[in-house]
Design an enzyme around this catalytic site. Structure first.
Site, PDB file in Angstrom:
ATOM      1  N   CYS A 454      23.713  74.564  45.953  1.00 46.43           N
ATOM      2  CA  CYS A 454      23.429  73.193  45.528  1.00 46.43           C
ATOM      3  C   CYS A 454      23.857  72.973  44.084  1.00 46.43           C
ATOM      4  O   CYS A 454      24.153  71.850  43.681  1.00 46.43           O
ATOM      5  CB  CYS A 454      21.951  72.860  45.705  1.00 46.43           C
ATOM      6  SG  CYS A 454      20.854  73.849  44.688  1.00 46.43           S
ATOM      7  N   HIS A 835      15.913  73.391  42.988  1.00 41.88           N
ATOM      8  CA  HIS A 835      16.995  72.770  43.753  1.00 41.88           C
ATOM      9  C   HIS A 835      17.688  71.753  42.869  1.00 41.88           C
ATOM     10  O   HIS A 835      17.073  71.093  42.041  1.00 41.88           O
ATOM     11  CB  HIS A 835      16.414  72.078  44.992  1.00 41.88           C
ATOM     12  CG  HIS A 835      17.413  71.263  45.764  1.00 41.88           C
ATOM     13  ND1 HIS A 835      18.511  71.819  46.347  1.00 41.88           N
ATOM     14  CD2 HIS A 835      17.468  69.943  46.032  1.00 41.88           C
ATOM     15  CE1 HIS A 835      19.205  70.869  46.965  1.00 41.88           C
ATOM     16  NE2 HIS A 835      18.591  69.716  46.779  1.00 41.88           N
TER      17      HIS A 835
END
Length: 1008
Positions: A454, A835
């Protein structure tokens, strides 16, 4: 009487004389006539009707028969018996064949005369049986039309119940055998009229007995889906379409597209023949059924059929545009076929050679409907040329032909293309298992998470949202020798993000090429470190190519390139190229800067003033991003920053300035203060929240070098108290700001994340200074001076922040406006977990020239909030790996308030043009830094996208078929919610970070 009449019609008397005598015979019908005379007259007149030598004899036969049958009905009942009718239908009359239309006309006329007689009921039953037999024999259109006329007048002759279904099916199949060899207009009109009569009969039967409709339509499909090479169904079947209720479209298309028994070859044939129906005049709603079937096939992912049919029939549909009677329906089908065929330009390019001729014809044909039609057609052409740009040799003549006609805006074109793609067709016909995820409503492409990637996905989407950078990358003309370069792979990745039909693309090739060698695959990494490495690689790669080009401008051996210290994994073989075309529109003069320098490069000036002798040393160095430390609180404990935060005052390491790729992480004597908790300011503090301009101010504020940090003044020859300050002297096109949130707590020996909320203004102003005059009292150090900001010597001086004070003699700063372009968010509690996701706004080339700032106030003040703060929600996008959704600027600014673990980490601002033609650096928009539109896609890139799009469609079709089989065999085990549906909103699953939900329950989530 019969003898007189027979002698009269065959005599040589003139026609007026014959007519006068016939009139007397007709008048005599009112008088008493014996049964024998009546039978003789009926026999004679029937022979005249069937076998008369000319039209006069046939006419006389009808007149006399009608007169005597009306006045002597009982005698006529005996003559026109069911046996006589059966004989006519089965054997004909003498030499006259039973299939002659005259037989049906005669029976039709006689039924009119017997309609009130009881005996006619027996005749009706005979006709019901014989009419079915006749239809099964596939009569010619003329006979069918006569039968239809008779049955329309005498519905009692139409077969009933089950026989009615069979009759309709056979009549449909008979229409499928119709053919018109005639070439004269009169004959063509007669043929169309005959077909219309038959189709009207079927319509009446369907209305009277609805149970016959569906079997009839099934028979239609069976006919048009036939793969028998010896049988070509007639397009006369198109006449039936207008009689099918429109509300049945959904039911019928569902039945066809989801029927596993229908083979692809049969469906292809059926669709091709339905498209052929567009040639049938006066047929209404054909285009609606064709488009419904096209959409239905797309919804169940039968893309192979759609590709084959489109390429086979697109030219035929285009040719129908020449005929005004079928033009409108053909344009509707043509538009759908071209706009939905988005994986390749092949279909559009088949019709490109014919467009100019059609446009010229429409301009001059004088028809009242041609002007409106031409506008719709031109809009379609604009959409297709936008979708498949990069073919000027094909499009130049078209653009010249339509230059005077209005075209749609870019936003409308994108909307039309997004809604028309095959992959955007919702499948309302299939169950949940059959529904495959399509592209989001944004029309943008996500990036598949390859496992802890990510950090890369968020950076790629951020760079892609940098409109000018994206357009310049796509406009680079790189030859075959650059196939292995990182820039080539980035260009290909941007191409897929722009043009793929996939909802999300897997950037595997780019990941392997761009991953820093010290990044372990599958492990969490820092997105800002990846961004620096990526930009540095691209910069050094282009520099290497420039060196090779200058050394050997004609031919460069792939193996002779110099070594690349900054990106050691980029071999000389990768960088060795024979030619790289310059980026379009470089600034006037010989601008040798790389694309990274021109897009992201700025310059900082570091000045140190001896507070004893006031001598000043100045040094300029480039930067691609500014690492912003957090302002200390009044009660603070020293924290040592990790990674880039060890040198918050200087430009980033490993950027264009030629520093190392990764900053060495080790003990640094320069403290960066934070709150007493070592994590973030206490929530609920009365202090106003920090803002991005606050952090920039803190970054640029002067500092005192004293005591153990004292500065060695060359003029004084000793260590002296000094003041060091930094100023931006050249503003980049894109300003990258990294917030140093990850710190090392020396007391607790743990890494922590600073969770302070930072206000993100949509518009900010960066103070930019011109260098001081040459005659000022400063003794500039040579470039090799050890007093560089990123040198080991300077890093040993401890800095103590003081209130701002002047360094040297500098002109007043001018404030360069920047508008927010994108933000990378980190969701999590520390650098080891969390994230990354990003917000982006797609700024077009006009944005920089639209907003003029009347009052350039201090950094961060925003008197023109409407410039960005009032944007519509659709102007901002949330990129969360595979998911791309619409959002708003308010969501970007408030995400940390709603989800405290989700904080801004990397921000990109785009420089605004405030002079209406000259940008803030004086280069002007003519310098090529801003491209006004998306560049045309080069053939090599177009071929790559076309190949992948076709592969994607094949994958979708295969998946759809597999799931259909699974649904049929395991429907009981269907789970509406898969295991991923319940992932925490802030995780790295499909739902992504807190921008899509967020939460506090996933402390140990890893970066994917």
């Amino acid at each position: 009487m019969d003898k007189i009449l027979e002698a009269l019609v065959s005599s040589s008397h003139s026609v007026p004389v014959k007519k006068a005598i016939v009139k007397k015979v007709v008048e005599a019908a009112e008088k008493e006539v014996t049964a024998e005379q009546c039978q003789a007259l009926y026999t004679l007149t029937t022979r005249l009707i069937f076998l008369g030598e000319d039209a006069f004899q046939k006419q006389v036969g009808f007149q006399v028969l009608e007169a005597y049958a009306r006045y002597h009905r009982a005698d006529f009942e005996l003559f026109f018996s069911k046996d006589f009718v059966l004989g006519l239908l089965q054997q004909g009359y003498g030499p006259l064949d039973r299939k002659d239309p005259a037989v049906v006309d005669y029976i039709h006329g006689c039924l009119r005369l017997l309609i009130s007689c009881p005996s006619v009921l027996d005749i009706f039953s005979i006709i019901q049986t014989e009419i079915l037999r006749m239809v099964c024999e596939r009569p010619e259109p003329a006979l069918c039309a006569r039968l239809a006329t008779m049955l329309s007048d005498f519905i009692q002759c139409i077969p009933r119940e089950k026989t009615a279904i069979l009759f309709c099916q056979q009549l449909v199949r008979t229409i499928g055998y119709f053919h018109c060899p005639a070439s004269q207009e009169r004959e063509l009109r007669e043929y169309v009229d005959q077909v219309t009569k038959v189709s009207t009969l079927l319509q009446n039967i369907w209305k009277a007995e609805p149970v016959t409709l569906l079997p009839s339509l099934q028979e239609v499909f069976a006919i048009i889906s036939s793969t028998d090479p010896s049988f070509e169904p007639s397009i006369a079947l198109a006449s039936l379409v207008q009689h099918i209720p429109l509300q049945m479209i959904t039911v019928l298309i569902k039945s066809l597209t989801t029927d596993q028994n229908v083979k692809d070859t049969s469906m292809t044939q059926a669709l091709c023949r339905m498209i052929d129906w567009l040639s049938w005049p006066l047929a209404h709603h054909v285009e609606m059924w064709v488009i419904a079937l096209l959409k239905g096939l797309a919804a169940v992912q039968k893309f192979t059929i759609l590709i084959d049919v489109t390429l086979l029939k697109i030219e035929l549909v285009f040719n129908r545009l020449w005929y005004p009677i079928v033009r409108q329906g053909a344009l509707v089908v043509l538009s759908h076929m071209l706009l939905s065929f988005q994986h390749s330009p092949e279909a559009f390019h088949l019709v490109v050679p014919h467009i100019v001729d059609l446009v010229q014809s429409l301009k001059h044909d004088g028809l009242p409907t041609s002007k409106a039609f031409l506008l719709h057609f031109t809009e379609l052409v604009h959409c297709m040329m936008y979708q498949y740009s990069g073919f000027p040799d094909l499009y130049d003549d078209i653009l010249e032909a339509i230059k005077e006609l209005p075209g749609p805006g870019e936003d409308k074109i994108k909307l039309v293309l997004n809604q028309s793609a095959w992959t955007s067709q919702s499948n309302s016909f299939a169950s949940g298992l059959l529904r495959l995820p399509g592209k989001s409503e944004t029309g943008k492409t996500g990036l598949i998470n390859l496992g802890n990637t990510c950090y890369m996905n968020s950076i790629i989407q951020t760079l892609f949202s940098a409109t000018d950078f994206r357009r310049h990358v796509l406009s680079l003309r790189l030859n075959d020798a650059t196939a292995n370069t990182l820039m080539k792979k980035l260009q290909l990745l941007f191409t897929f993000l722009s043009h793929t039909q996939r909802a999300a693309y897997a950037p595997r090739v780019f990941f392997e090429a761009s991953r820093p060698p010290w990044f372990n695959a599958g492990s969490q990494q820092d997105c800002s470190e990846y961004l620096r490495f990526l930009l540095d690689r691209l910069h050094e790669e282009e520099k290497t190519i420039q060196v090779l080009m200058s050394a050997k401008p004609n031919v460069v051996s792939p193996g002779n390139g110099p070594s690349n210290d900054t990106g050691s994994e980029t071999s000389a073989e990768d960088a060795g190229v024979s030619h790289v075309a310059p980026v379009e529109g470089k600034s006037e003069g010989n601008d040798e800067r790389t694309l990274i320098e021109r897009m992201f490069g700025g310059r900082l000036s570091t000045g140190i003033r001896c507070m004893t002798c006031n001598s000043v040393s100045e040094k300029e160095e480039p930067f691609t991003d500014l690492s912003l430390a957090f302002c200390p609180s009044t009660t603070s404990s020293p924290l040592q920053t990790e990674g880039p935060s060890e040198e918050p005052r200087g430009p980033c390491q490993g950027a264009v300035n030629g520093g190392s790729e990764a900053p060495e992480i080790g003990p640094s004597p320069k403290p960066v203060t934070a709150s007493t908790t070592g994590v973030h300011f206490v929530p609920g503090s009365s202090e106003p929240p920090l803002s991005v301009p606050d952090l920039v101010d803190y970054f640029l504020a002067p500092e005192i070098l004293d005591k153990e940090n004292a500065y060695f003044c060359q003029k004084c020859g000793s260590l002296q108290r000094a003041e060091r300050g930094m100023r931006v002297v050249a503003a980049p096109e894109y300003l990258i700001l990294t917030l140093l949130r990850f710190s090392y707590d020396a007391k607790c020996h743990v890494r922590r994340k600073i969770l302070d909320n930072v206000t993100i203004p949509p518009l900010m102003r960066l103070p930019v200074h011109a260098p001081p005059p040459k005659h000022s009292s400063s003794s500039s150090l040579p470039p090799s001076s050890p007093l560089q900001v990123d040198s080991p010597e300077s890093s040993e001086n401890l800095a103590k922040k003081l209130k701002p004070s002047e360094v040297g003699v500098w002109p007043a700063a001018r404030f360069v406006p920047y508008v927010l372009s994108s933000v990378v968010m980190h969701s999590g509690m520390s650098s080891e977990s969390g994230h990354y996701y990003s917000y982006g706004r797609n700024l077009n080339g006009a944005d920089g020239a639209q907003h003029h700032l009347a009052n350039p106030l201090a950094l961060g003040e925003d008197p023109v909030e409407e410039v960005c703060g009032g944007q519509a929600a659709g102007d901002w996008l949330l990129f969360n790996d595979s998911r791309v959704t619409f959002t708003s600027l308010g969501s970007v600014q408030n995400v940390t308030n709603r989800f405290p673990k989700d904080t801004a980490y990397v921000l990109i601002y785009r420089k605004q043009d405030v002079t209406g033609g000259q940008n803030s650096t004086g280069g002007g928009t003519a310098n090529g830094m801003r491209l006004g539109s998306e560049p045309p896609l080069q053939k090599e890139l177009m071929d790559a996208v076309t190949k992948d799009n076709k592969l994607f469609l094949q994958e979708q079709e295969l998946n759809a078929r597999t799931r259909a089989l699974q649904a049929a065999s395991a429907s009981c085990s269907f789970r509406p919610n898969g295991p991923d549906d319940n992932e925490p909103p802030g995780s790295c699953g499909p739902s992504g970070g807190g921008g899509g939900g967020g939460g506090f329950n996933t402390v140990n989530r890893l970066v994917f």
